[in-house]
Design a protein around this motif. Structure first.
Motif, PDB file in Angstrom:
ATOM      1  N   SER A 151       0.849  -1.188   0.000  1.00 27.50           N
ATOM      2  CA  SER A 151       0.000   0.000   0.000  1.00 27.50           C
ATOM      3  C   SER A 151       0.886   1.240   0.000  1.00 27.50           C
ATOM      4  O   SER A 151       2.065   1.195   0.365  1.00 27.50           O
ATOM      5  N   GLY A 152       0.317   2.374  -0.388  1.00 32.07           N
ATOM      6  CA  GLY A 152       1.100   3.585  -0.556  1.00 32.07           C
ATOM      7  C   GLY A 152       1.837   4.037   0.685  1.00 32.07           C
ATOM      8  O   GLY A 152       2.930   4.599   0.604  1.00 32.07           O
ATOM      9  N   ASP A 153       1.256   3.790   1.857  1.00 30.03           N
ATOM     10  CA  ASP A 153       1.896   4.243   3.083  1.00 30.03           C
ATOM     11  C   ASP A 153       2.956   3.283   3.599  1.00 30.03           C
ATOM     12  O   ASP A 153       3.659   3.578   4.565  1.00 30.03           O
ATOM     13  N   ILE A 154       3.098   2.119   2.959  1.00 29.67           N
ATOM     14  CA  ILE A 154       4.117   1.135   3.335  1.00 29.67           C
ATOM     15  C   ILE A 154       5.191   1.015   2.249  1.00 29.67           C
ATOM     16  O   ILE A 154       6.295   0.545   2.493  1.00 29.67           O
ATOM     17  N   ALA A 155       4.885   1.466   1.029  1.00 30.43           N
ATOM     18  CA  ALA A 155       5.771   1.260  -0.116  1.00 30.43           C
ATOM     19  C   ALA A 155       7.144   1.899   0.055  1.00 30.43           C
ATOM     20  O   ALA A 155       8.110   1.466  -0.574  1.00 30.43           O
ATOM     21  N   HIS A 156       7.257   2.941   0.899  1.00 33.07           N
ATOM     22  CA  HIS A 156       8.573   3.549   1.108  1.00 33.07           C
ATOM     23  C   HIS A 156       9.499   2.635   1.899  1.00 33.07           C
ATOM     24  O   HIS A 156      10.719   2.831   1.910  1.00 33.07           O
ATOM     25  N   ILE A 157       8.916   1.629   2.562  1.00 35.62           N
ATOM     26  CA  ILE A 157       9.717   0.654   3.302  1.00 35.62           C
ATOM     27  C   ILE A 157      10.078  -0.514   2.399  1.00 35.62           C
ATOM     28  O   ILE A 157      11.242  -0.917   2.312  1.00 35.62           O
ATOM     29  N   HIS A 158       9.079  -1.072   1.719  1.00 38.49           N
ATOM     30  CA  HIS A 158       9.295  -2.186   0.787  1.00 38.49           C
ATOM     31  C   HIS A 158       8.151  -2.191  -0.208  1.00 38.49           C
ATOM     32  O   HIS A 158       7.038  -1.767   0.119  1.00 38.49           O
ATOM     33  N   ASP A 159       8.412  -2.664  -1.416  1.00 43.12           N
ATOM     34  CA  ASP A 159       7.379  -2.618  -2.454  1.00 43.12           C
ATOM     35  C   ASP A 159       6.415  -3.802  -2.428  1.00 43.12           C
ATOM     36  O   ASP A 159       5.463  -3.845  -3.197  1.00 43.12           O
ATOM     37  N   ARG A 160       6.644  -4.771  -1.506  1.00 45.91           N
ATOM     38  CA  ARG A 160       5.755  -5.920  -1.398  1.00 45.91           C
ATOM     39  C   ARG A 160       5.287  -6.072   0.041  1.00 45.91           C
ATOM     40  O   ARG A 160       5.943  -5.632   0.989  1.00 45.91           O
TER      41      ARG A 160
END
Length: 253
Positions: free
Chosen positions: A162-171
């Motif tokens: 999700s967009g708010d987690i994607a900065h950590i990992h893309d999956r």
């Protein structure tokens, strides 16, 4: 990907959330790693209670790291602890399992690592913002060893973050909603294409990411302090030898 997760819910909570009966007691687990036993929820026929159309469900243990039934030498294969939801139905390692053996994997949240640009990484504990239990979409396969013994194995399906987690990992793991449990577990009448829409990215805001110490990198560290917030500047120490995704010995909790 999903290389570590946690399950701290009590058996009674799991029974209520998944409509189970008789879940055996077990300790809270704060650092579950590949090759270790994980709890699965599987379908087991139809309920006998009058007026109920929900499937019977039961809990079981399986080794985290799917071994396809056709495998001759498991050591020659990569570790199948994750399966990409977009391609699982086409891959030889997963296509039979996603058709016949879809499961739910209870969790309290999962860990992910973000590269910091200096060959280090920052660990995050990613949990439902409102707390509670989540159900990862999973696959199961029973592998028959040459000596005749059988071992149940499983993989966690992943999807785009999700967009708010994607900065950590893309999956991130696929999350199956409670209202979709019946459809997901129904491998008798629903083919992979019928449940493809259930393997969607969770809505933004469902999870919160808490920066935690890199002690979670080491499987031997398994206490509740792993989920304590630690500001990123203080969380990163010298890298440990054990990397995310590696695991220790196979033990039953």
């Amino acid at each position: 990907m999903c290389g570590r997760f946690s399950l701290t819910a009590k058996p009674q909570e799991l029974e209520e959330f998944f409509a189970l009966v008789g879940v055996e007691d077990f300790p809270a687990r704060y650092n579950i790693a590949p090759t270790q036993p994980i709890l699965l929820v599987i379908a087991a026929g139809s309920r006998s209670e009058p007026g109920s159309n929900l499937p019977d469900r039961r809990a079981m243990l399986a080794r985290w790291g799917l071994i396809p039934a056709w495998t001759k030498d498991p050591k020659a294969l990569p570790a199948h602890f994750n399966a990409r939801s977009e391609t699982a139905a086409e891959k030889a390692s997963f296509k039979t399992a996603i058709r016949h053996r879809r499961v739910l994997i209870p969790a309290s949240g999962f860990y992910e690592w973000r590269r910091t640009g200096d060959k280090r990484s920052q660990a995050y504990w990613i949990r439902p913002k409102r707390g509670g239990i989540v159900a990862f979409g999973g696959l199961m396969e029973t592998y028959s060893e040459p000596g005749g013994s059988e071992i149940d194995t499983a993989a966690i399906l992943t999807t785009a973050a999700s967009g708010d987690i994607a900065h950590i990992h893309d999956r991130m793991p696929v999350m199956i909603r409670p209202e979709d449990f019946e459809a997901w577990l129904d491998c008798r009448t629903r083919e992979p294409r019928d449940v493809a829409h259930l393997m969607r990215t969770p809505e933004e805001g469902f999870f919160e990411a808490v920066p935690v110490s890199d002690r979670v990198n080491k499987v031997a560290n398994a206490g509740p302090d792993l989920q304590d917030r630690v500001e990123p500047a203080a969380a990163i120490r010298a890298p440990e030898k054990t990397k995310p995704g590696e695991a220790g010995q196979l033990t039953l909790f």
